[in-house]
Enzyme design. Structure first.
Site, PDB file in Angstrom:
ATOM      1  N   ALA A  37       1.651  -6.272  -3.040  1.00 30.24           N
ATOM      2  CA  ALA A  37       2.271  -5.911  -1.996  1.00 30.24           C
ATOM      3  C   ALA A  37       3.247  -7.301  -1.396  1.00 30.24           C
ATOM      4  CB  ALA A  37       1.487  -5.375  -0.896  1.00 30.24           C
ATOM      5  N   ASN A  75      -6.432  -1.831  14.618  1.00 30.14           N
ATOM      6  CA  ASN A  75      -6.588  -3.032  15.179  1.00 30.14           C
ATOM      7  C   ASN A  75      -6.704  -2.967  16.877  1.00 30.14           C
ATOM      8  OD1 ASN A  75      -6.388  -4.045  12.806  1.00 30.14           O
ATOM      9  ND2 ASN A  75      -4.816  -5.375  12.909  1.00 30.14           N
ATOM     10  N   ASN A 133      -8.915 -13.732  11.583  1.00 26.58           N
ATOM     11  CA  ASN A 133      -9.462 -12.843  10.302  1.00 26.58           C
ATOM     12  C   ASN A 133     -10.936 -12.586  10.603  1.00 26.58           C
ATOM     13  OD1 ASN A 133      -7.122 -12.180   8.775  1.00 26.58           O
ATOM     14  ND2 ASN A 133      -7.263 -14.176   7.707  1.00 26.58           N
ATOM     15  N   ARG A 184      -0.846  -9.049 -13.154  1.00 26.22           N
ATOM     16  CA  ARG A 184      -2.013  -9.181 -13.871  1.00 26.22           C
ATOM     17  C   ARG A 184      -2.318  -9.139 -15.379  1.00 26.22           C
ATOM     18  NH1 ARG A 184      -7.276  -7.822 -12.141  1.00 26.22           N
ATOM     19  NH2 ARG A 184      -6.834  -7.187 -10.035  1.00 26.22           N
ATOM     20  N   LYS A 205      -5.377 -11.376  -4.377  1.00 30.46           N
ATOM     21  CA  LYS A 205      -6.492 -11.261  -3.418  1.00 30.46           C
ATOM     22  C   LYS A 205      -7.483 -12.253  -3.873  1.00 30.46           C
ATOM     23  CE  LYS A 205      -5.613  -7.665  -0.944  1.00 30.46           C
ATOM     24  NZ  LYS A 205      -6.099  -6.482  -1.097  1.00 30.46           N
ATOM     25  N   ARG A 261      -3.467  -1.079  10.270  1.00 27.84           N
ATOM     26  CA  ARG A 261      -4.920  -0.920   9.437  1.00 27.84           C
ATOM     27  C   ARG A 261      -4.935  -2.375   8.923  1.00 27.84           C
ATOM     28  NH1 ARG A 261      -5.207   4.482   6.222  1.00 27.84           N
ATOM     29  NH2 ARG A 261      -5.723   6.151   7.608  1.00 27.84           N
ATOM     30  N   LYS A 298      -5.962 -18.910  11.877  1.00 26.49           N
ATOM     31  CA  LYS A 298      -5.830 -17.666  11.374  1.00 26.49           C
ATOM     32  C   LYS A 298      -7.171 -17.155  10.632  1.00 26.49           C
ATOM     33  CE  LYS A 298      -3.066 -14.917   8.078  1.00 26.49           C
ATOM     34  NZ  LYS A 298      -2.444 -14.616   6.849  1.00 26.49           N
TER      35      LYS A 298
HETATM   36  N1  LIG Z   1      -0.021  -7.564   2.418  1.00 27.20           N
HETATM   37  C1  LIG Z   1      -0.055  -8.335   3.447  1.00 27.20           C
HETATM   38  O1  LIG Z   1       0.661  -8.029   4.468  1.00 27.20           O
HETATM   39  C2  LIG Z   1      -0.705  -9.800   3.590  1.00 27.20           C
HETATM   40  C3  LIG Z   1      -0.196 -10.551   4.689  1.00 27.20           C
HETATM   41  C4  LIG Z   1      -0.865 -11.820   4.638  1.00 27.20           C
HETATM   42  C5  LIG Z   1      -1.759 -12.282   3.819  1.00 27.20           C
HETATM   43  N2  LIG Z   1      -2.092 -11.520   2.739  1.00 27.20           N
HETATM   44  C6  LIG Z   1      -2.897 -12.086   1.754  1.00 27.20           C
HETATM   45  O2  LIG Z   1      -2.062 -12.087   0.504  1.00 27.20           O
HETATM   46  C7  LIG Z   1      -2.681 -11.835  -0.632  1.00 27.20           C
HETATM   47  C8  LIG Z   1      -2.032 -10.758  -1.593  1.00 27.20           C
HETATM   48  O3  LIG Z   1      -2.271  -9.692  -0.714  1.00 27.20           O
HETATM   49  P1  LIG Z   1      -1.615  -8.258  -1.204  1.00 27.20           P
HETATM   50  O4  LIG Z   1      -1.561  -7.154   0.029  1.00 27.20           O
HETATM   51  O5  LIG Z   1      -0.103  -8.593  -1.640  1.00 27.20           O
HETATM   52  O6  LIG Z   1      -2.454  -7.731  -2.183  1.00 27.20           O
HETATM   53  P2  LIG Z   1      -2.319  -6.992  -3.604  1.00 27.20           P
HETATM   54  O7  LIG Z   1      -1.330  -5.661  -3.123  1.00 27.20           O
HETATM   55  O8  LIG Z   1      -3.710  -6.177  -3.830  1.00 27.20           O
HETATM   56  O9  LIG Z   1      -1.599  -7.461  -4.690  1.00 27.20           O
HETATM   57  C9  LIG Z   1      -2.277  -8.577  -5.293  1.00 27.20           C
HETATM   58  C10 LIG Z   1      -1.754  -8.409  -6.605  1.00 27.20           C
HETATM   59  O10 LIG Z   1      -2.330  -9.568  -7.584  1.00 27.20           O
HETATM   60  C11 LIG Z   1      -2.528  -8.843  -8.959  1.00 27.20           C
HETATM   61  N3  LIG Z   1      -3.359  -9.661  -9.569  1.00 27.20           N
HETATM   62  C12 LIG Z   1      -4.700  -9.900  -9.670  1.00 27.20           C
HETATM   63  N4  LIG Z   1      -5.196 -10.523 -10.474  1.00 27.20           N
HETATM   64  C13 LIG Z   1      -4.210 -11.213 -11.192  1.00 27.20           C
HETATM   65  C14 LIG Z   1      -3.990 -12.305 -11.890  1.00 27.20           C
HETATM   66  N5  LIG Z   1      -5.146 -13.327 -12.472  1.00 27.20           N
HETATM   67  N6  LIG Z   1      -2.778 -12.902 -12.271  1.00 27.20           N
HETATM   68  C15 LIG Z   1      -1.804 -12.353 -11.639  1.00 27.20           C
HETATM   69  N7  LIG Z   1      -1.888 -11.263 -10.884  1.00 27.20           N
HETATM   70  C16 LIG Z   1      -2.952 -10.740 -10.659  1.00 27.20           C
HETATM   71  C17 LIG Z   1      -3.090  -7.359  -8.738  1.00 27.20           C
HETATM   72  O11 LIG Z   1      -2.929  -6.656  -9.863  1.00 27.20           O
HETATM   73  P3  LIG Z   1      -3.640  -5.053  -9.633  1.00 27.20           P
HETATM   74  O12 LIG Z   1      -2.421  -4.409  -9.071  1.00 27.20           O
HETATM   75  O13 LIG Z   1      -3.529  -4.881 -11.170  1.00 27.20           O
HETATM   76  O14 LIG Z   1      -4.820  -5.229  -9.019  1.00 27.20           O
HETATM   77  C18 LIG Z   1      -2.067  -7.074  -7.581  1.00 27.20           C
HETATM   78  O15 LIG Z   1      -0.825  -6.603  -7.871  1.00 27.20           O
HETATM   79  C19 LIG Z   1      -4.204 -11.572  -0.066  1.00 27.20           C
HETATM   80  O16 LIG Z   1      -4.998 -12.737   0.145  1.00 27.20           O
HETATM   81  C20 LIG Z   1      -3.847 -11.061   1.445  1.00 27.20           C
HETATM   82  O17 LIG Z   1      -5.067 -11.388   2.115  1.00 27.20           O
HETATM   83  C21 LIG Z   1      -1.344 -10.190   2.646  1.00 27.20           C
END
Ligand SMILES: NC(=O)c1ccc[n+]([C@@H]2O[C@H](COP(=O)([O-])OP(=O)(O)OC[C@H]3O[C@@H](n4cnc5c(N)ncnc54)[C@H](OP(=O)(O)O)[C@@H]3O)[C@@H](O)[C@H]2O)c1
Length: 297
Positions: free
Chosen positions: A21, A196, A182, A41, A81, A246, A178
């Protein structure tokens, strides 16, 4: 149809590891002003994404690679993640960058334990947001991104792409602030399965305030630049501003995914142990989340 990765400039000025995302939301905006390599990934996922992925209102065709085909890049942003950090860090090292920046949640320690002193590694914080579903990636409202000193070139690339971003000399305090938010909001939202804003109301409010009260001495000793009243006010303000959201840990629990509890409450408990402090409510919350994940010891 040719589905191979597009020819790449060498090296890419910027790469993002994690085609999820937030990674795709960042990459799509950045790609309008700078070549960006996105690392998924695996190569199958990379190939699927190269066909096009909806990000907001546009179908985006980004330069996506699998980890084994990752090109060289000057700067790498890690947006997997936290449970996948070690694998992503190994990919980042192989890209021979000048610096690796985590914008993940939680406290990411030892991002690149095997890296030499010549390689800059650090964690920033971002309040950008995005979520994904079967239809694509949905960026949320604009936020702010703070980077550690040394990452000025990355801040410039982000600003050029329209992000609100800057290097923050007090990044350690920002990371702790932060983490405070969290550790208070994420696990409770996931346990009670509420948005929240509901945490500000009884019966959840008592637990929310107890988590802040327990966490504050630990984080303050680490450099959190808030007194305890301000710490409560910060958490309440975030819960109010994101009342309808959420939390990511709730989304993970609902989707049956592993949560980021180890990088959030787990890190807090580790810091408390080192300081000889007991955090009984955080420990209970940690155990409950691990139990929900089906990974309790
Ligand atoms: N989303 C938000 O609004 C937000 C805001 C602030 C901070 N964050 C932080 O940002 C980080 C990512 O969040 P997200 O929401 O974007 O998570 P996400 O949608 O689960 O995206 C993570 C992506 O990383 C991929 N991945 C896993 N292992 C990998 C690897 N070794 N090499 C390359 N890609 C890999 C996953 O692949 P798969 O799809 O195959 O699992 C997934 O597509 C987290 O720490 C989160 O807490 C998110």
């Amino acid at each position: 149809m040719d589905t191979s990765a597009p020819p790449s400039p060498h090296p890419y000025p910027l790469a993002i590891i994690g085609a999820g995302a937030l990674g795709l939301a960042f990459a799509a905006r950045l790609a309008d002003s700078v070549p960006v390599a996105v690392i998924a990934r695996d190569s199958q996922r990379a190939e699927a994404l190269r066909q096009g992925v909806p990000v907001g209102a546009r179908l985006r065709r980004l330069d996506v690679f699998g980890p084994n085909e990752a090109p060289a890049a000057d700067w790498v942003i890690v947006l997997v993640k936290t449970g996948d950090t070690a694998t992503a860090a190994a990919t980042a090292l192989a890209m021979r960058p000048r610096g690796v920046l985590s914008l993940q949640n939680g406290l990411v320690e030892d991002l690149l334990p095997a890296a030499g002193p010549a390689l800059l590694a650090g964690q920033g914080v971002t309040t950008e947001g995005a979520w994904r579903d079967a239809h694509g990636v949905h960026p949320a409202g604009a936020g702010e991104t703070l980077l550690p000193p040394g990452f000025e070139p990355v801040a410039e690339l982000l600003v050029a792409a329209g992000f609100v971003a800057r290097v923050a000399p007090d990044i350690a305090a920002a990371r702790l602030a932060k983490l405070l938010v969290n550790v208070a909001i994420n696990p409770l939202a996931a346990l009670f399965r509420v948005p929240n804003g509901a945490l500000l109301q009884p019966p959840h409010r008592l637990l929310l305030d107890t988590l802040v009260h327990e966490a504050w001495p630990v984080l303050h000793a680490q450099g959190l630049a808030l007194d305890e009243a301000a710490a409560h006010a910060r958490v309440h303000a975030v819960a109010t501003a994101t009342a309808g959201n959420r939390a990511s840990m709730l989304q993970d629990v609902l989707a049956g995914r592993r949560t980021e509890i180890d990088a959030i409450t787990g890190v807090l408990l580790k810091l408390a142990d080192e300081a000889g402090l007991e955090l009984p409510v955080h420990r209970a919350v940690y155990t409950l989340i691990r139990t929900l994940e089906g990974t309790a010891a």
